[in-house]
Design an enzyme around this catalytic site. Structure first.
Site, PDB file in Angstrom:
ATOM      1  N   GLY A   1     -10.171  27.610  56.582  1.00 56.04           N
ATOM      2  CA  GLY A   1      -9.713  27.900  55.234  1.00 56.04           C
ATOM      3  C   GLY A   1      -8.651  28.988  55.206  1.00 56.04           C
ATOM      4  N   CYS A   2      -8.779  29.884  54.230  1.00 56.20           N
ATOM      5  CA  CYS A   2      -7.776  30.938  54.041  1.00 56.20           C
ATOM      6  C   CYS A   2      -7.667  31.868  55.238  1.00 56.20           C
ATOM      7  CB  CYS A   2      -8.116  31.751  52.789  1.00 56.20           C
ATOM      8  SG  CYS A   2      -8.021  30.799  51.245  1.00 56.20           S
ATOM      9  N   ALA A   3      -8.715  31.956  56.048  1.00 61.03           N
ATOM     10  CA  ALA A   3      -8.689  32.831  57.222  1.00 61.03           C
ATOM     11  C   ALA A   3      -7.935  32.210  58.399  1.00 61.03           C
ATOM     12  CB  ALA A   3     -10.118  33.169  57.652  1.00 61.03           C
TER      13      ALA A   3
ATOM     14  N   LEU B   1      -9.386  36.425  54.705  1.00 61.55           N
ATOM     15  CA  LEU B   1     -10.800  36.122  54.509  1.00 61.55           C
ATOM     16  C   LEU B   1     -10.960  34.626  54.284  1.00 61.55           C
ATOM     17  CD1 LEU B   1     -11.561  38.942  51.899  1.00 61.55           C
ATOM     18  CD2 LEU B   1     -11.597  39.109  54.404  1.00 61.55           C
TER      19      LEU B   1
END
Length: 353
Positions: A138-140, A340
């Site tokens: 994901g965003c990480a 994160l």
């Protein structure tokens, strides 16, 4: 000698949408959601002015199945990945044949063979290129992918490594999901790609990016429900908790400090933060919870304003702004690139400018 970031390039799909347009469509699509009038204020509170999408806005007013959305993801992601990669190679002054490994990060679609197999051949990379696809971060993913790419570049073979992060978050929109999580995701998420070339420069005379000293990962225990996908017949359905800013200020801040301490650093040693702008509240939580400086926050706020949250590529958009559009950090100063994502986790990369 630690590998350095030699170039960063970004790419976006053709459909630019202003936040008022997105809000107007959401008002129609979520009309049966209880308390919608109050909840729509989230569109004004995101800090986003515009975003780029892989399909025209009216496309999202109709239902689409997983297969159709995933095919559009594959086609668009490959185009954006190639565009960003070619620009990154040109900025680094390298030919495709000089790339020894390619890391590709995505979470918004699936393909086997994985996307970098197609990308490598479209770019003309060596058929012996090492391929490392990363899915589910994901965003990480932008931060984790950069750390893995640096590990490959630092193996002593002298090879250059290409990192690509590409996400088409808009194509995961589920038309019939009237949850608050889906409304918040609709107000935030966008599409884009970023490519980074890493390696040991032939010369230090020309401006290049920071050296990558190390990476760190920290999981927050038993936090699986904070962020992720649920798989439905219509595709990947967002799972998105409202507690994320509180986590940044509380427990997650301690995990980040622990990650830095593992490298003999504290937050006070960091002069430049390259932060994934998950949203205004998350950036404000970094300001209060980690005492992040205003100059670093400006870069993240600017990317959020112009592009929205594109998941994994977004932090690399921030890095590109710091490298090419702002005053460069002092030589030898320490930085941290941080994002994160699902897990729930913090992925960090320690930099030296």
């Amino acid at each position: 000698m630690h590998p350095r970031i030699l170039s960063v390039a970004t790419a976006n799909p053709p459909y630019k949408v202003g936040q008022p347009e997105a809000r107007a469509l959401a008002q129609v699509l979520f009309e049966r959601l209880e308390g919608l009038k109050r909840l729509l204020s989230v569109f004004e509170n995101t800090g986003i002015e515009s975003r780029y999408l892989a399909a025209p806005l009216e496309w999202f007013a109709q239902p689409h199945g997983f297969s159709e959305k995933n095919q559009l993801w594959f086609e668009s992601a490959l185009v954006l990945s190639e565009k960003a990669s070619r620009e990154a190679l040109a900025l680094a002054g390298l030919e495709p044949r000089q790339i020894g490994a390619v890391v590709l990060v995505t979470t918004t679609g699936i393909a086997t063979p994985s996307l970098e197999a197609y990308l490598a051949q479209r770019l003309g990379l060596p058929l012996s290129v090492v391929r490392l696809p990363l899915w589910g971060l994901g965003c990480a993913g932008g931060a984790a992918g950069l750390a893995r790419a640096a590990e490959l570049a630092g193996q002593g073979s002298g090879q250059y490594v290409l990192l690509v992060a590409v996400e088409l978050c808009s194509l995961t929109f589920v038309r019939g999901d009237l949850s608050k999580s889906n409304l918040v995701a609709t107000s935030l998420f966008a599409d884009g790609a970023a490519a980074v070339v890493l390696g040991h420069p032939a010369s230090l005379d020309s401006p290049i990016g920071p050296a990558i000293l190390s990476g760190f990962s920290r999981l927050l225990p038993n936090s699986y429900d904070v962020m992720g996908w649920d798989v439905s017949p219509e595709g990947l359905q967002v799972r998105f908790a409202q507690s994320i800013p509180a986590l940044v200020q509380g427990e997650l801040g301690n995990l980040i400090r622990d990650g830095l301490a593992g490298h003999g650093l504290s937050a006070g040693d960091i002069q430049t933060w390259t932060l994934h702008p998950g949203g205004v509240k998350v950036l404000e939580a970094y300001r209060s919870g980690m005492a992040v400086d205003e100059k670093s926050l400006e870069a993240s706020f600017c990317v959020l304003k112009k592009f929205g949250n594109m998941s994994s590529p977004t932090v690399l958009f921030v890095l590109a702004r710091q490298m090419y559009q702002l005053e460069r950090p002092p030589a030898g100063s320490k930085g941290v690139l941080l994002a994160l994502g699902p897990g729930f986790a913090a992925e960090g990369v320690v930099l030296e400018w």
